[in-house]
Design an enzyme around this catalytic site. Structure first.
Site, PDB file in Angstrom:
ATOM      1  N   ASP A 272      92.993  32.471  91.486  1.00 23.79           N
ATOM      2  CA  ASP A 272      92.957  33.397  90.342  1.00 23.79           C
ATOM      3  C   ASP A 272      92.169  34.678  90.641  1.00 23.79           C
ATOM      4  OD1 ASP A 272      90.573  32.083  90.539  1.00 23.79           O
ATOM      5  OD2 ASP A 272      90.378  31.622  88.421  1.00 23.79           O
TER       6      ASP A 272
ATOM      7  N   TYR B 195      84.472  37.590  96.240  1.00 22.18           N
ATOM      8  CA  TYR B 195      83.873  36.684  97.223  1.00 22.18           C
ATOM      9  C   TYR B 195      83.314  37.435  98.437  1.00 22.18           C
ATOM     10  CZ  TYR B 195      85.060  32.377  94.833  1.00 22.18           C
ATOM     11  OH  TYR B 195      85.092  31.350  93.935  1.00 22.18           O
TER      12      TYR B 195
HETATM   13  C1  G6P Z   1      87.435  30.800  91.028  1.00 21.71           C
HETATM   14  C2  G6P Z   1      88.022  30.649  92.399  1.00 21.71           C
HETATM   15  C3  G6P Z   1      88.151  29.196  92.751  1.00 21.71           C
HETATM   16  C4  G6P Z   1      86.788  28.549  92.676  1.00 21.71           C
HETATM   17  C5  G6P Z   1      86.186  28.774  91.305  1.00 21.71           C
HETATM   18  C6  G6P Z   1      84.739  28.342  91.297  1.00 21.71           C
HETATM   19  O1  G6P Z   1      88.314  30.284  90.078  1.00 21.71           O
HETATM   20  O2  G6P Z   1      89.276  31.257  92.510  1.00 21.71           O
HETATM   21  O3  G6P Z   1      88.683  29.076  94.034  1.00 21.71           O
HETATM   22  O4  G6P Z   1      86.856  27.183  92.950  1.00 21.71           O
HETATM   23  O5  G6P Z   1      86.214  30.116  90.948  1.00 21.71           O
HETATM   24  O6  G6P Z   1      84.271  28.362  89.990  1.00 21.71           O
HETATM   25  P1  G6P Z   1      83.096  27.381  89.578  1.00 21.71           P
HETATM   26  O7  G6P Z   1      82.942  27.577  88.128  1.00 21.71           O
HETATM   27  O8  G6P Z   1      83.560  25.995  89.979  1.00 21.71           O
HETATM   28  O9  G6P Z   1      81.917  27.820  90.396  1.00 21.71           O
HETATM   29 MN    MN Z   2      90.111  30.688  94.438  1.00 20.58          MN
END
Ligand code: G6P
Ligand code: MN
Length: 430
Positions: free
Chosen positions: A166, A244
Site C-alpha cells: 500500500d 521506507y
Molecule cells: C505498511 C506496509 C506494510 C507493513 C505495514 C507495517 O502497510 O506497506 O508492508 O507491513 O505498513 O505497519 P505496522 O502497523 O504493522 O507497523
Molecule cells: Mn508494504
C-alpha cells in the site's frame, strides 16, 4: 468467485472483508475462505466478520479452515497475508538487530532479512501447494518482505503471483492531493523495489506536476513524505522517495530511535485477541494507524495521511481488473522483464503495471534515479542471498545476506545477529 485468505486470522483481514462488502460489481467475490494455522485467531476474526456482515443480506459467505489443501481447492484468488513467527517473531527481528547496533525494523535492514529467512520456506511450500490444488488461481502476495517473497513464489507460480503493497499508492495519493489533482487522473512515474522506490513524476494531461511541487517548500512539507525527508533533501533528489527510504537516508537517527514497533503491536493485539469484537478491532486498528512509523518523528500522523483505501483497495482493484478483464494500472510487484535496466528480467520490481485477465505486465518508467541504482542492485543481491539461504539452510548464505545489506555492512555484526536471534541461531547453527 472464491477468495482464499491465507493468514485468515490476521488483524487486517476485516479491512479486506469490509472492502468486499462495499463492492457492488457483478463479478464480485461471493465466497471467502479464511485459512490459518491458529484456530483461535480464526475464530476471533471470523466473529468480527460476522458482525460486519450482520445486516447485509448478500454478504460474501465466510468459512474457516486450518487445512491448507482443502481451503485452496476451487480458489479463483488466493491472498497470502501470513506472518511466519507471528508478531513475536517480528519483535525478535527488531530487538536482535537493534541489540547489535543496527536498524531494527520489520522489513528493512537486518530485520527484513531475518523475516525473509523465516518466511521464504513457508511461502515456497504454499506456492507448491497452490500449483497442485488451485493451478488456475491468481495469487496476490501481501506477505512481507513482499518483493523477496513474491520473487521466491514466482519460481513456482510464474506470473500467477503478483505482489502488492500500500505504500506506493499511499505516496501517490498524498502527492496528488498536494498538487490538487485526483489520483485517478494522474500517471505516477514510480520505480524501484518493494519499500525501496521513488516517485519521479506525476503527470496530468501531458504535464509533470512534480517540479512545481518540489519548488514549493510549504506544499511539499504538508504531507507525510515531505515532513519525513524535508523539502531540501527532496529537491536534492528531484524525486519523492517511498517513506521506507527514511531508514536509509536517516539511518543513524532511526537506529538511535530504537525498535519497539513489533513489541508494541504484540501487546496491543494480545488484548484484542483475548476479547475480540468489532468495536475493539476498530479501536485497535485506529491506534495502530496513528502510531505507524511514529518512531521516526515526534508528532502523530496527519488525518489526511491516514486515509484508508490502501492495502485492501489495491487487492480489490487487482481482482476486479483480472476477473472482469477491465484494464487498470496499478503499482505492483511483478517480474522486471526489461523495465528497470539495472536489473535482470526475472527480478521482481515494484512499478506501474497494466492489469487485465492476462495478469499484470510492467510499464516503461523513468528508471530509478542514479543515486538509487546502487541501493536497488545491492538489495536485489541481498534478497537473492536470503532466498538461497532460506532454501538451503546454509549458514554462510544467511551471514552473506545480512553482511551485504547496506544497513548492516559488517560480516562480524551479521554473525552476531545470526547467533543472537532465537530462530536464526536454531536454523543456521555454526
Ligand atoms: C505498511 C506496509 C506494510 C507493513 C505495514 C507495517 O502497510 O506497506 O508492508 O507491513 O505498513 O505497519 P505496522 O502497523 O504493522 O507497523
Ligand atoms: Mn508494504
Amino acid at each position: 468467485m472464491k477468495l482464499v485468505i491465507l493468514g485468515g486470522g490476521g488483524f487486517r483481514v476485516p479491512l479486506v472483508y469490509r472492502a468486499l462488502l462495499a463492492d457492488r460489481s457483478p463479478g464480485r467475490v461471493t465466497e471467502v475462505v479464511l485459512h490459518d494455522l491458529d484456530a483461535s485467531r480464526l475464530a476471533a476474526i471470523g466473529g468480527v466478520l460476522a458482525e460486519l456482515a450482520a445486516d447485509i443480506s448478500d454478504a460474501p459467505s465466510v468459512t474457516t479452515s486450518t487445512d491448507l489443501d482443502e481451503a485452496l481447492r476451487g480458489a479463483d484468488f488466493v491472498f497470502s497475508a501470513i506472518r511466519v513467527g507471528g508478531l513475536a517473531g517480528r519483535a525478535a527481528d527488531e530487538r536482535v538487530a537493534a541489540g547489535c547496533g543496527v536498524l531494527g525494523q520489520e522489513t528493512v535492514g537486518a530485520g527484513g532479512v531475518a523475516y525473509g529467512l523465516r518466511t521464504v520456506p513457508v511461502a515456497i511450500d504454499i506456492a507448491r501447494r497452490i500449483s497442485v490444488h488451485a493451478p488456475d488461481a491468481w495469487v496476490i502476495n501481501f506477505t512481507n518482505p513482499a518483493g523477496m517473497v513474491t520473487e521466491a513464489m514466482s519460481a513456482h507460480l510464474g506470473n500467477r503471483v503478483i505482489g502488492i503493497c500500500d505504500s506506493p499508492v499511499g505516496l501517490g495519493r498524498r502527492v496528488a492531493r498536494a498538487v490538487g489533482v485526483e489520483l485517478e487522473d494522474a500517471w505516477l512515474d514510480y520505480a524501484g523495489l518493494n519499500h525501496l522506490g521513488w516517485l519521479r513524476g506525476i503527470h496530468v494531461q501531458g504535464r509533470d506536476l512534480l517540479p512545481d511541487l518540489l519548488s514549493d517548500a510549504g506544499r511539499l512539507e504538508s504531507f507525510e513524505e515531505g515532513k519525513l525527508f524535508g523539502a531540501e533533501w527532496l529537491r536534492t533528489l528531484g524525486a519523492i522517495p517511498n517513506e521506507y527510504l527514511h531508514y536509509y537516508y536517516f539511518n543513524r537517527e532511526a537506529v538511535e530511535a530504537g525498535a519497539s514497533r513489533g513489541a508494541f503491536l504484540l501487546e496491543q493485539q494480545k488484548q484484542f485477541y483475548a476479547a475480540p469484537s468489532y468495536e475493539s478491532w476498530d479501536r485497535t486498528r485506529l491506534e495502530r494507524e496513528q502510531t505507524y512509523m511514529a518512531e521516526t518523528r515526534d508528532e502523530e500522523r496527519d488525518n489526511d495521511d491516514l486515509d484508508g483505501g490502501g492495502y485492501e483497495q489495491i487487492a480489490l482493484a487487482l481482482m476486479h481488473a483480472i476477473a472482469s478483464d477491465k484494464r487498470a494500472t496499478l503499482i505492483l510487484n511483478v517480474p522486471n522483464r526489461t523495465t528497470l535496466s539495472c536489473l535482470d528480467a526475472d527480478a521482481i520490481v515494484e512499478v506501474p503495471s497494466l492489469v487485465d485477465a492476462n495478469g499484470a505486465r510492467p510499464v516503461a518508467v523513468s528508471q530509478v534515479p542514479d543515486e538509487g541504482v546502487g541501493l536497488v542492485t545491492a538489495l536485489k543481491v541481498v534478497e537473492r542471498a536470503t532466498i538461497r539461504a532460506a532454501i538451503s539452510g546454509e549458514r554462510a548464505h544467511a551471514v552473506k545476506a545480512l553482511a551485504l545489506h547496506p544497513l548492516v555492512a559488517s560480516v562480524n555484526v551479521a554473525r552476531k545477529i545470526v547467533d543472537a536471534h532465537p530462530f536464526l541461531a536454531e536454523v543456521f547453527r555454526s
